[in-house]
Motif scaffolding. Structure first.
Motif, PDB file in Angstrom:
ATOM      1  N   HIS A 225       0.585  -1.284  -0.120  1.00 32.87           N
ATOM      2  CA  HIS A 225      -0.215   0.606  -0.377  1.00 32.87           C
ATOM      3  C   HIS A 225       0.417   1.039   0.200  1.00 32.87           C
ATOM      4  O   HIS A 225       1.242   1.325   0.457  1.00 32.87           O
ATOM      5  CB  HIS A 225      -0.983   0.069   1.569  1.00 32.87           C
ATOM      6  CG  HIS A 225      -2.106  -0.855   1.152  1.00 32.87           C
ATOM      7  ND1 HIS A 225      -3.249  -1.692   0.589  1.00 32.87           N
ATOM      8  CD2 HIS A 225      -1.649  -2.724   1.780  1.00 32.87           C
ATOM      9  CE1 HIS A 225      -4.209  -2.355   0.889  1.00 32.87           C
ATOM     10  NE2 HIS A 225      -2.616  -3.580   1.722  1.00 32.87           N
ATOM     11  N   VAL A 226       0.567   2.047  -1.057  1.00 32.11           N
ATOM     12  CA  VAL A 226       1.329   3.401  -1.083  1.00 32.11           C
ATOM     13  C   VAL A 226       0.130   4.677  -1.202  1.00 32.11           C
ATOM     14  O   VAL A 226      -0.168   5.063  -1.467  1.00 32.11           O
ATOM     15  CB  VAL A 226       2.457   3.454  -2.343  1.00 32.11           C
ATOM     16  CG1 VAL A 226       2.707   4.527  -2.807  1.00 32.11           C
ATOM     17  CG2 VAL A 226       2.825   2.523  -2.705  1.00 32.11           C
ATOM     18  N   ALA A 234       6.512   9.608   0.514  1.00 34.12           N
ATOM     19  CA  ALA A 234       5.414   8.708   0.110  1.00 34.12           C
ATOM     20  C   ALA A 234       6.276   7.273   1.529  1.00 34.12           C
ATOM     21  O   ALA A 234       7.238   7.685   2.201  1.00 34.12           O
ATOM     22  CB  ALA A 234       5.623   8.174  -1.080  1.00 34.12           C
ATOM     23  N   LEU A 236       5.083   3.626   2.726  1.00 30.91           N
ATOM     24  CA  LEU A 236       4.034   2.694   1.913  1.00 30.91           C
ATOM     25  C   LEU A 236       4.242   0.946   3.020  1.00 30.91           C
ATOM     26  O   LEU A 236       5.038   1.381   4.303  1.00 30.91           O
ATOM     27  CB  LEU A 236       5.998   2.143   1.340  1.00 30.91           C
ATOM     28  CG  LEU A 236       5.642   0.560   0.591  1.00 30.91           C
ATOM     29  CD1 LEU A 236       7.060   0.519  -0.429  1.00 30.91           C
ATOM     30  CD2 LEU A 236       6.797  -0.467   1.856  1.00 30.91           C
ATOM     31  N   VAL A 254       7.151   6.027  -7.414  1.00 32.05           N
ATOM     32  CA  VAL A 254       5.643   6.430  -7.338  1.00 32.05           C
ATOM     33  C   VAL A 254       5.689   5.674  -8.818  1.00 32.05           C
ATOM     34  O   VAL A 254       4.883   5.412  -9.746  1.00 32.05           O
ATOM     35  CB  VAL A 254       5.067   8.100  -7.308  1.00 32.05           C
ATOM     36  CG1 VAL A 254       4.496   8.413  -8.940  1.00 32.05           C
ATOM     37  CG2 VAL A 254       4.806   8.722  -5.838  1.00 32.05           C
ATOM     38  N   VAL A 257       5.497   2.668  -9.815  1.00 34.42           N
ATOM     39  CA  VAL A 257       3.675   2.104  -8.844  1.00 34.42           C
ATOM     40  C   VAL A 257       2.942   2.238 -10.164  1.00 34.42           C
ATOM     41  O   VAL A 257       2.220   1.914 -10.685  1.00 34.42           O
ATOM     42  CB  VAL A 257       3.362   3.059  -7.746  1.00 34.42           C
ATOM     43  CG1 VAL A 257       1.783   2.390  -7.965  1.00 34.42           C
ATOM     44  CG2 VAL A 257       4.131   2.732  -6.605  1.00 34.42           C
ATOM     45  N   ASP A 258       3.157   3.428 -10.850  1.00 32.81           N
ATOM     46  CA  ASP A 258       2.486   4.125 -12.198  1.00 32.81           C
ATOM     47  C   ASP A 258       3.064   2.936 -13.701  1.00 32.81           C
ATOM     48  O   ASP A 258       1.811   3.506 -14.432  1.00 32.81           O
ATOM     49  CB  ASP A 258       3.003   5.275 -12.778  1.00 32.81           C
ATOM     50  CG  ASP A 258       1.082   6.163 -13.482  1.00 32.81           C
ATOM     51  OD1 ASP A 258       0.959   5.861 -12.976  1.00 32.81           O
ATOM     52  OD2 ASP A 258       1.761   6.286 -14.060  1.00 32.81           O
ATOM     53  N   VAL A 310       0.456  -4.056  -5.953  1.00 31.70           N
ATOM     54  CA  VAL A 310       0.262  -2.157  -5.064  1.00 31.70           C
ATOM     55  C   VAL A 310      -0.638  -1.720  -5.479  1.00 31.70           C
ATOM     56  O   VAL A 310      -1.777  -1.681  -6.350  1.00 31.70           O
ATOM     57  CB  VAL A 310       1.712  -1.840  -6.431  1.00 31.70           C
ATOM     58  CG1 VAL A 310       1.431  -0.120  -5.021  1.00 31.70           C
ATOM     59  CG2 VAL A 310       2.831  -2.334  -5.954  1.00 31.70           C
ATOM     60  N   ARG A 311      -1.071  -0.746  -4.529  1.00 25.50           N
ATOM     61  CA  ARG A 311      -2.363  -0.233  -4.233  1.00 25.50           C
ATOM     62  C   ARG A 311      -1.954   0.876  -3.787  1.00 25.50           C
ATOM     63  O   ARG A 311      -1.272   0.968  -2.111  1.00 25.50           O
ATOM     64  CB  ARG A 311      -3.683  -0.978  -3.121  1.00 25.50           C
ATOM     65  CG  ARG A 311      -3.831  -1.936  -3.266  1.00 25.50           C
ATOM     66  CD  ARG A 311      -5.151  -2.688  -2.411  1.00 25.50           C
ATOM     67  NE  ARG A 311      -5.351  -4.475  -2.682  1.00 25.50           N
ATOM     68  CZ  ARG A 311      -5.812  -5.025  -1.961  1.00 25.50           C
ATOM     69  NH1 ARG A 311      -6.009  -4.091  -0.516  1.00 25.50           N
ATOM     70  NH2 ARG A 311      -6.535  -6.481  -2.543  1.00 25.50           N
ATOM     71  N   ALA A 312      -2.987   2.203  -4.365  1.00 26.57           N
ATOM     72  CA  ALA A 312      -1.672   3.496  -4.278  1.00 26.57           C
ATOM     73  C   ALA A 312      -3.407   3.836  -4.381  1.00 26.57           C
ATOM     74  O   ALA A 312      -3.974   4.023  -5.121  1.00 26.57           O
ATOM     75  CB  ALA A 312      -0.924   3.754  -5.366  1.00 26.57           C
ATOM     76  N   ASP A 313      -2.975   5.849  -2.924  1.00 25.30           N
ATOM     77  CA  ASP A 313      -3.232   6.273  -2.699  1.00 25.30           C
ATOM     78  C   ASP A 313      -4.223   7.121  -3.526  1.00 25.30           C
ATOM     79  O   ASP A 313      -5.589   7.190  -4.670  1.00 25.30           O
ATOM     80  CB  ASP A 313      -4.007   7.590  -1.880  1.00 25.30           C
ATOM     81  CG  ASP A 313      -2.647   7.640  -2.222  1.00 25.30           C
ATOM     82  OD1 ASP A 313      -1.570   7.590  -2.787  1.00 25.30           O
ATOM     83  OD2 ASP A 313      -2.251   9.024  -0.923  1.00 25.30           O
ATOM     84  N   HIS A 315      -4.280   5.627  -7.986  1.00 19.13           N
ATOM     85  CA  HIS A 315      -4.771   5.377  -8.327  1.00 19.13           C
ATOM     86  C   HIS A 315      -6.176   5.331  -7.553  1.00 19.13           C
ATOM     87  O   HIS A 315      -7.477   5.021  -8.582  1.00 19.13           O
ATOM     88  CB  HIS A 315      -4.175   4.199  -8.301  1.00 19.13           C
ATOM     89  CG  HIS A 315      -2.841   4.076  -8.996  1.00 19.13           C
ATOM     90  ND1 HIS A 315      -2.267   2.432  -9.283  1.00 19.13           N
ATOM     91  CD2 HIS A 315      -2.630   4.728 -10.103  1.00 19.13           C
ATOM     92  CE1 HIS A 315      -1.029   2.747 -10.486  1.00 19.13           C
ATOM     93  NE2 HIS A 315      -1.486   4.360 -11.016  1.00 19.13           N
TER      94      HIS A 315
END
Length: 425
Positions: A225-226, A234, A236, A254, A257-258, A310-313, A315
């Motif tokens: 989770h990011v 950031a 993590l 980042v 993640v992208d 990965v789950r990023a805020d 996204h």
């Protein structure tokens, strides 16, 4: 005051404070501007609540079987025995209520002495009712959710007049694995609740709830989770660990993640430094240090990519927009992506996230969403958004003079003519 989230300073006269803030509330409704003597957290909440009728009653969203099904499936249902254990005495003492709400301010449980519950029902402080600021104005659970912090709201600090006989303290509760806001826990009663103990109690209860959820949750070793919105460094979360990265490593994370499919060193260099400043040796050194910070098992090379899911805020925000939920996207948006970064790839992604969110808010022309957007760092200087907010608000709305004044101020700063639509209204 040592703690700005507390309603009264030590030794303050509650009756005098009620009268003082009550006069400030009436002045705000008349002029759209709160006097300096009002706490900052309350002043900002009044501004967010200014679209509401000050005599409004919180709407009830869920009743009967729909309410039972919803709260049975909610993550906080597992914590209800803990809430009752820690706050049960307060809930039954004849002077207080215990309440738990979801992340949208929807009350899930309201418990207490039957006599106190009957009084609370008159203002729709009942399970299934919406007590977020948009629907109920300034109040402890709604404001705690809005600012993501424990807070007391005392008597006339409430925006809606029918609630001003009550005082409450609430604290937000987060998913310990993802950091996602789950809801808030609240105690509500009379003026005597305006003391440090009530706020400390709900804060401690919220932390205990998060600890319980963490101990009961199954491990997610393959999920990272990011969090990178509204912060320059950031964070993590993986396997129960929290890792805070430096600025350069945050940018690299980042970018990776992208691009879950991976990036070559040259591609990362372009995204990080730009065409004129490629530093392959420096980049390799930074990636080597990032691998050590994250753990050898998380980062692959050739191409460089993150191994786990990965789950990023950031996204989360774009996914909510894709599902047609700009209100949810705004709630999930604490601020721009790594705002201090000038890395070309990060700046491009930051513009994309902000631009999509801004476009969705402007397209809807919803005064509540426009007000929420202009309250963000990205929207604070957005002339078009302030003009849209001024147009969307009815002439008598307390917030409209603020919106008109801000739009004119920005137009002057940008050396633009005032919007004709604002001049006519």
């Amino acid at each position: 005051m040592a703690d700005p989230w507390l309603a009264l300073e030590f030794g303050a006269d509650p009756a005098e404070r009620i009268a003082l803030v009550g006069a400030a509330h009436e002045a705000f409704l008349a002029r759209g501007r709160a006097p300096e003597r009002v706490r900052e957290v309350v002043r900002r909440s009044w501004e967010r609540s200014a679209l509401l009728d000050p005599e409004a009653t919180a709407p009830v969203d869920l009743t009967d079987d729909a309410l039972e099904s919803y709260r049975a499936a909610h993550p906080l249902a597992r914590v209800l025995p803990l809430f009752r254990d820690l706050l049960g005495g307060i809930a039954l003492d004849g002077a207080h209520l215990m309440a738990v709400c979801d992340a949208d301010g929807r009350l899930l449980w309201v418990e207490g002495h039957p006599g106190v519950l009957r009084h609370a029902e008159r203002m729709n402080f009942v399970p299934g009712a919406r007590w977020d600021e948009t629907h109920a104005g300034t109040n402890a659970p709604g404001t705690a959710l809005a600012v993501d912090h424990g807070v007391q709201i005392f008597a006339t600090e409430h925006f809606v007049r029918p609630v001003q006989r009550w005082t409450c303290a609430a604290a937000p509760i987060h998913d310990p694995a993802t950091g996602r806001l789950l809801g808030a826990v609240d105690i509500t009663g009379g003026d005597h609740l305006a003391n440090p103990q009530s706020l400390a109690l709900v804060r401690a209860t919220a932390r205990a709830a998060e600890a319980f959820l963490a101990s009961a949750a199954p491990a997610e070793p393959d999920v990272v989770h990011v969090a990178a919105l509204g912060r320059d460094e950031a964070e993590l979360r993986v396997g129960g660990r929290r890792i805070r990265l430096g600025r350069r490593h945050s940018e690299l994370l980042v970018l990776l993640v992208d691009h879950p499919e991976g990036r070559t060193g040259e591609q990362l260099g372009l995204d990080l430094y730009g065409d004129d400043r490629l530093h392959p040796v420096t980049l390799r050194a930074e990636l080597s240090r990032l691998r050590r910070a994250l753990g050898e098992e998380l980062l692959d090379s050739r191409p460089y990519r993150l191994r786990p899911t990965v789950r990023a805020d950031f996204h989360t925000v774009t996914e909510l927009l894709e599902r047609g939920d700009p209100a949810g996207a705004l709630r999930a948006y604490p601020g721009p992506l790594l705002p201090g970064s000038d890395a070309p790839g990060v700046a491009r992604l930051r513009r994309l996230v902000d631009g999509q969110l801004r476009a969705a808010v402007l397209a809807g022309a919803d005064p509540a969403l426009l007000a929420a957007w202009t309250a963000t760092p990205a929207g604070a200087d957005d002339l078009t958004a302030w003009q849209a907010l001024a147009r969307a608000l009815p002439p008598g709305a307390p917030r409209r003079p603020l919106a008109v004044a801000r739009a004119r101020q920005l137009a002057e700063e940008y050396d633009l003519p005032r919007a004709t639509s604002l001049q006519r209204r």
